[in-house]
Design a protein around this motif. Structure first.
Motif, PDB file in Angstrom:
ATOM      1  N   LEU A 172       0.807  -1.217   0.000  1.00  0.00           N
ATOM      2  CA  LEU A 172       0.000   0.000   0.000  1.00  0.00           C
ATOM      3  C   LEU A 172       0.845   1.274   0.000  1.00  0.00           C
ATOM      4  O   LEU A 172       0.304   2.362   0.158  1.00  0.00           O
ATOM      5  N   VAL A 173       2.161   1.152  -0.182  1.00  0.00           N
ATOM      6  CA  VAL A 173       3.021   2.324  -0.128  1.00  0.00           C
ATOM      7  C   VAL A 173       3.596   2.652  -1.508  1.00  0.00           C
ATOM      8  O   VAL A 173       3.109   3.525  -2.218  1.00  0.00           O
ATOM      9  N   CYS A 174       4.643   1.947  -1.922  1.00  0.00           N
ATOM     10  CA  CYS A 174       5.399   2.305  -3.124  1.00  0.00           C
ATOM     11  C   CYS A 174       4.590   2.301  -4.424  1.00  0.00           C
ATOM     12  O   CYS A 174       4.777   3.186  -5.264  1.00  0.00           O
ATOM     13  N   PRO A 175       3.701   1.333  -4.663  1.00  0.00           N
ATOM     14  CA  PRO A 175       2.988   1.328  -5.950  1.00  0.00           C
ATOM     15  C   PRO A 175       2.172   2.596  -6.209  1.00  0.00           C
ATOM     16  O   PRO A 175       1.899   2.924  -7.361  1.00  0.00           O
ATOM     17  N   ALA A 176       1.790   3.301  -5.155  1.00  0.00           N
ATOM     18  CA  ALA A 176       0.994   4.515  -5.335  1.00  0.00           C
ATOM     19  C   ALA A 176       1.764   5.599  -6.062  1.00  0.00           C
ATOM     20  O   ALA A 176       1.175   6.472  -6.704  1.00  0.00           O
ATOM     21  N   LEU A 199      -6.491   6.231   6.346  1.00  0.00           N
ATOM     22  CA  LEU A 199      -5.780   7.271   7.076  1.00  0.00           C
ATOM     23  C   LEU A 199      -4.318   6.899   7.298  1.00  0.00           C
ATOM     24  O   LEU A 199      -3.451   7.770   7.344  1.00  0.00           O
ATOM     25  N   LYS A 200      -4.043   5.608   7.411  1.00  0.00           N
ATOM     26  CA  LYS A 200      -2.665   5.151   7.632  1.00  0.00           C
ATOM     27  C   LYS A 200      -1.843   5.164   6.347  1.00  0.00           C
ATOM     28  O   LYS A 200      -0.623   5.324   6.389  1.00  0.00           O
ATOM     29  N   TYR A 201      -2.520   4.984   5.204  1.00  0.00           N
ATOM     30  CA  TYR A 201      -1.843   4.958   3.902  1.00  0.00           C
ATOM     31  C   TYR A 201      -2.531   5.949   2.956  1.00  0.00           C
ATOM     32  O   TYR A 201      -3.071   5.556   1.925  1.00  0.00           O
ATOM     33  N   PRO A 202      -2.511   7.232   3.303  1.00  0.00           N
ATOM     34  CA  PRO A 202      -3.318   8.211   2.557  1.00  0.00           C
ATOM     35  C   PRO A 202      -2.896   8.406   1.101  1.00  0.00           C
ATOM     36  O   PRO A 202      -3.749   8.679   0.258  1.00  0.00           O
ATOM     37  N   THR A 203      -1.603   8.271   0.787  1.00  0.00           N
ATOM     38  CA  THR A 203      -1.164   8.497  -0.592  1.00  0.00           C
ATOM     39  C   THR A 203      -1.835   7.521  -1.546  1.00  0.00           C
ATOM     40  O   THR A 203      -2.275   7.900  -2.638  1.00  0.00           O
ATOM     41  N   ALA A 233     -11.884   7.066   3.903  1.00  0.00           N
ATOM     42  CA  ALA A 233     -11.433   7.091   2.507  1.00  0.00           C
ATOM     43  C   ALA A 233     -11.849   8.388   1.822  1.00  0.00           C
ATOM     44  O   ALA A 233     -11.067   8.983   1.064  1.00  0.00           O
ATOM     45  N   MET A 234     -13.069   8.826   2.080  1.00  0.00           N
ATOM     46  CA  MET A 234     -13.567  10.038   1.447  1.00  0.00           C
ATOM     47  C   MET A 234     -12.888  11.293   1.998  1.00  0.00           C
ATOM     48  O   MET A 234     -12.797  12.313   1.310  1.00  0.00           O
ATOM     49  N   LYS A 235     -12.416  11.222   3.239  1.00  0.00           N
ATOM     50  CA  LYS A 235     -11.647  12.344   3.787  1.00  0.00           C
ATOM     51  C   LYS A 235     -10.366  12.539   2.989  1.00  0.00           C
ATOM     52  O   LYS A 235      -9.935  13.663   2.733  1.00  0.00           O
ATOM     53  N   VAL A 236      -9.757  11.425   2.612  1.00  0.00           N
ATOM     54  CA  VAL A 236      -8.508  11.476   1.856  1.00  0.00           C
ATOM     55  C   VAL A 236      -8.764  11.847   0.400  1.00  0.00           C
ATOM     56  O   VAL A 236      -8.006  12.613  -0.204  1.00  0.00           O
ATOM     57  N   ASN A 237      -9.853  11.316  -0.172  1.00  0.00           N
ATOM     58  CA  ASN A 237     -10.151  11.530  -1.598  1.00  0.00           C
ATOM     59  C   ASN A 237     -11.663  11.460  -1.799  1.00  0.00           C
ATOM     60  O   ASN A 237     -12.236  10.379  -1.929  1.00  0.00           O
ATOM     61  N   HIS A 238     -12.291  12.608  -1.854  1.00  0.00           N
ATOM     62  CA  HIS A 238     -13.759  12.623  -1.948  1.00  0.00           C
ATOM     63  C   HIS A 238     -14.257  12.284  -3.351  1.00  0.00           C
ATOM     64  O   HIS A 238     -15.461  12.182  -3.583  1.00  0.00           O
ATOM     65  N   HIS A 239     -13.344  12.065  -4.308  1.00  0.00           N
ATOM     66  CA  HIS A 239     -13.740  11.667  -5.662  1.00  0.00           C
ATOM     67  C   HIS A 239     -13.769  10.149  -5.845  1.00  0.00           C
ATOM     68  O   HIS A 239     -14.115   9.670  -6.926  1.00  0.00           O
ATOM     69  N   LEU A 240     -13.401   9.401  -4.820  1.00  0.00           N
ATOM     70  CA  LEU A 240     -13.337   7.943  -4.934  1.00  0.00           C
ATOM     71  C   LEU A 240     -14.680   7.322  -5.288  1.00  0.00           C
ATOM     72  O   LEU A 240     -15.713   7.665  -4.699  1.00  0.00           O
TER      73      LEU A 240
END
Length: 267
Positions: A172-176, A199-203, A233-240
């Motif tokens: 959940l880190v580098c591939p982003a 929240l732990k992996y927001p990128t 999830a929506m806090k991080v990206n509301h377009h999801l």
């Protein structure tokens, strides 16, 4: 990040057809994870100055993005919809593809690129569906990159007007951070992982276009708050785009397949 994830394969990625030990393509271009003098994909310049680490990271990502744009141009020219599936290990990406692909047979052809550090286990599972599949083994590399996808696509005969599913290495880190030239990033999480993952992996969630909550059949047995996870999830990206389903039972697949079919029809 790379100190803990072990992204340092000096031998490059190996692309192979499952079950054919005579077919191998080595990817070694100096851009991808752990090639030649790079020694890991962005932090390992072996210089302690913060500015130098940033320079190396930007250089690697710049070269990756150039190849990603070539991939994207190729896909768009041939009306190939490429989806990049991302998740932590064990979230159910392969099972999701096993359930999704047969439901799309009447819509369009499907091809798959499987990414793992080692083995062709997942590619063999997909091969059983009678669709074209290539395995990319990254060694100790923690993600797929644009050059790996470029090499894999060159080795495949992907028809125009098709769907290409890219199953990335479980991480959940580098591939982003690595654009592959895909049309959409699809992050898969499961109810066994915890509702605070966004929240732990927001990128990862910020860069993704779709979030699939998998293994909903296990909700009665695990302490997981679906509403809290979706809100996070929506806090991080509301377009999801958000889907809740079980790849094991098929629960919730109607809305996922309907959405995916709509995307394919507009390609």
């Amino acid at each position: 990040m790379c100190d803990s994830c072990g992204c340092s394969s000096e031998n490059g990625a190996v692309i192979s057809k499952p079950g054919d030990d005579s077919f191998h393509i080595h990817v070694d271009d100096g851009v991808s994870a752990g090639r030649g003098d790079r020694h890991d994909h962005h932090h390992h310049s072996h210089a302690h100055e913060h500015g130098r680490r940033v320079d190396v990271e930007q250089d690697v990502l710049f070269k990756n993005n150039l190849i990603a744009e070539r991939n994207r141009g190729y896909f768009e020219a041939r009306d190939i919809v490429a989806l990049n599936f991302l998740s932590s290990p064990g979230s159910g990406k392969t099972t999701l593809l096993e359930k999704t692909i047969p439901l799309l047979r009447s819509v369009c052809p499907v091809s798959v690129i499987e990414g793992d550090q080692q083995t062709t286990n997942d590619a063999r599972r997909i091969q059983a569906l009678d669709v074209p599949v290539l395995q990319v083994n990254t060694g100790t590399g923690c993600h797929l990159d644009a050059q790996m996808i470029n090499s894999a696509v060159r080795a495949m005969d992907i028809p125009s007007g098709s769907l290409l599913c890219i199953e990335n290495v479980g991480n959940l880190v580098c591939p982003a951070m690595f654009d592959l030239g895909e049309a959409l990033k699809v992050v898969v999480i499961s109810v066994t992982e915890g509702d605070d993952k966004p929240l732990k992996y927001p990128t990862m969630f910020h860069e993704s276009d779709v979030c699939i909550l998998n293994k909903t059949d296990l909700l009665p047995y695990v302490p997981f708050d679906v509403s809290a996870c979706r809100e996070n999830a929506m806090k991080v990206n509301h377009h999801l785009e958000w889907f809740e389903l079980s790849a094991s039972t098929g629960e919730g697949f109607d809305s996922w397949i309907a959405w995916l079919t709509s995307k394919l029809s507009r390609a």
